[in-house]
Scaffold this active site. Structure first.
Site, PDB file in Angstrom:
ATOM      1  N   GLY A  45       0.827  -1.196   0.000  1.00  0.00           N
ATOM      2  CA  GLY A  45       0.000   0.000   0.000  1.00  0.00           C
ATOM      3  C   GLY A  45       0.863   1.248   0.000  1.00  0.00           C
ATOM      4  O   GLY A  45       2.008   1.221   0.477  1.00  0.00           O
ATOM      5  N   GLN A  50       2.987  10.112   0.758  1.00  0.00           N
ATOM      6  CA  GLN A  50       4.298   9.451   0.751  1.00  0.00           C
ATOM      7  C   GLN A  50       5.091   9.735  -0.529  1.00  0.00           C
ATOM      8  O   GLN A  50       6.303   9.514  -0.571  1.00  0.00           O
ATOM      9  CB  GLN A  50       4.143   7.926   0.908  1.00  0.00           C
ATOM     10  N   CYS A  92       6.388   0.254   7.019  1.00  0.00           N
ATOM     11  CA  CYS A  92       5.934   1.416   6.253  1.00  0.00           C
ATOM     12  C   CYS A  92       7.038   1.804   5.285  1.00  0.00           C
ATOM     13  O   CYS A  92       8.208   1.862   5.683  1.00  0.00           O
ATOM     14  CB  CYS A  92       5.624   2.573   7.208  1.00  0.00           C
ATOM     15  N   LEU A  93       6.682   2.062   4.029  1.00  0.00           N
ATOM     16  CA  LEU A  93       7.706   2.395   3.027  1.00  0.00           C
ATOM     17  C   LEU A  93       8.435   3.707   3.359  1.00  0.00           C
ATOM     18  O   LEU A  93       9.524   3.932   2.863  1.00  0.00           O
ATOM     19  CB  LEU A  93       7.080   2.472   1.630  1.00  0.00           C
ATOM     20  N   HIS A 134      -3.789   1.750   8.223  1.00  0.00           N
ATOM     21  CA  HIS A 134      -2.442   2.327   8.081  1.00  0.00           C
ATOM     22  C   HIS A 134      -2.455   3.417   7.002  1.00  0.00           C
ATOM     23  O   HIS A 134      -1.928   4.523   7.218  1.00  0.00           O
ATOM     24  CB  HIS A 134      -1.442   1.217   7.720  1.00  0.00           C
ATOM     25  N   GLU A 135      -3.068   3.116   5.842  1.00  0.00           N
ATOM     26  CA  GLU A 135      -3.047   4.076   4.730  1.00  0.00           C
ATOM     27  C   GLU A 135      -3.931   5.289   5.015  1.00  0.00           C
ATOM     28  O   GLU A 135      -3.564   6.422   4.692  1.00  0.00           O
ATOM     29  CB  GLU A 135      -3.472   3.390   3.421  1.00  0.00           C
ATOM     30  N   HIS A 138      -2.203   7.745   7.074  1.00  0.00           N
ATOM     31  CA  HIS A 138      -1.312   8.609   6.287  1.00  0.00           C
ATOM     32  C   HIS A 138      -2.054   9.836   5.757  1.00  0.00           C
ATOM     33  O   HIS A 138      -1.507  10.934   5.718  1.00  0.00           O
ATOM     34  CB  HIS A 138      -0.750   7.853   5.070  1.00  0.00           C
TER      35      HIS A 138
END
Ligand code: ZN
Length: 169
Positions: A45, A50, A92-93, A134-135, A138
């Site tokens: 995701g 991001q 997380c990226l 999570h997304e 963000h």
């Protein structure tokens, strides 16, 4: 096109995203690029902030590009129902190499628009539920490090500072 993923503590990551109001080719191109970037990073995701775009948009694909039917685009998403609890490891990226257990709801229902502006609702359980939360965090400027216990957060912030000093972050 593969986009650059911002790392903590880039300030864009901590800003709430603006609602998406135009569903045009530019948006659909951004969505395609975000999927490509997610696959290139072996993620499941990615949220628009991001990649430096402060908008309420996220892409998810639990199959990591293997099954086109699992591609999910959430525009202006909101969690309208949640129940139960999960406590599983997340990454997380924007935080390479950091993994930690996070408390999440076990099941959520999301209301969102697709890339053409059409509203829909979707249920998520287990991994998909965690991914939705999570997304969407963000899009509200909330990073997973702030969902950890203070002890774990401080340990990880120290680890990040050390990596920054060594030029590895
Ligand atoms: Zn993330």
């Amino acid at each position: 096109m593969i986009l650059t993923i911002l790392k903590y503590p880039d300030p864009v990551l901590s800003q709430p995203g603006e609602p998406v109001t135009e569903f045009n080719d530019e948006l659909r191109k951004l969505v395609a690029n975000m999927f490509e970037t997610t696959y290139a990073s072996q993620g499941i995701g990615l949220a628009a902030p991001q990649v430096g775009v402060s908008k309420r948009l996220t892409v998810i694909d639990l199959s990591m590009g293997k099954n086109p039917e699992e591609k999910i685009v959430l525009v202006n998403p909101e969690i309208i129902f949640s129940e139960g609890k999960l406590y599983e490891e997340e990454g997380c990226l924007s935080f390479p190499d950091i993994r930690e257990k996070i408390v999440r709801s076990a099941k959520v229902r999301v209301r969102a628009q697709d890339e053409n502006g059409k509203w829909f609702e979707m249920d998520g359980e287990e991994l998909l539920s965690r991914c939705f939360q999570h997304e969407i965090d963000h899009l509200n400027g909330v990073l997973f490090i702030f969902r950890m216990s203070a002890l774990k957060r401080n340990l990880n912030l120290r680890k990040i500072r050390k990596m920054q000093q060594e030029g590895e972050w």
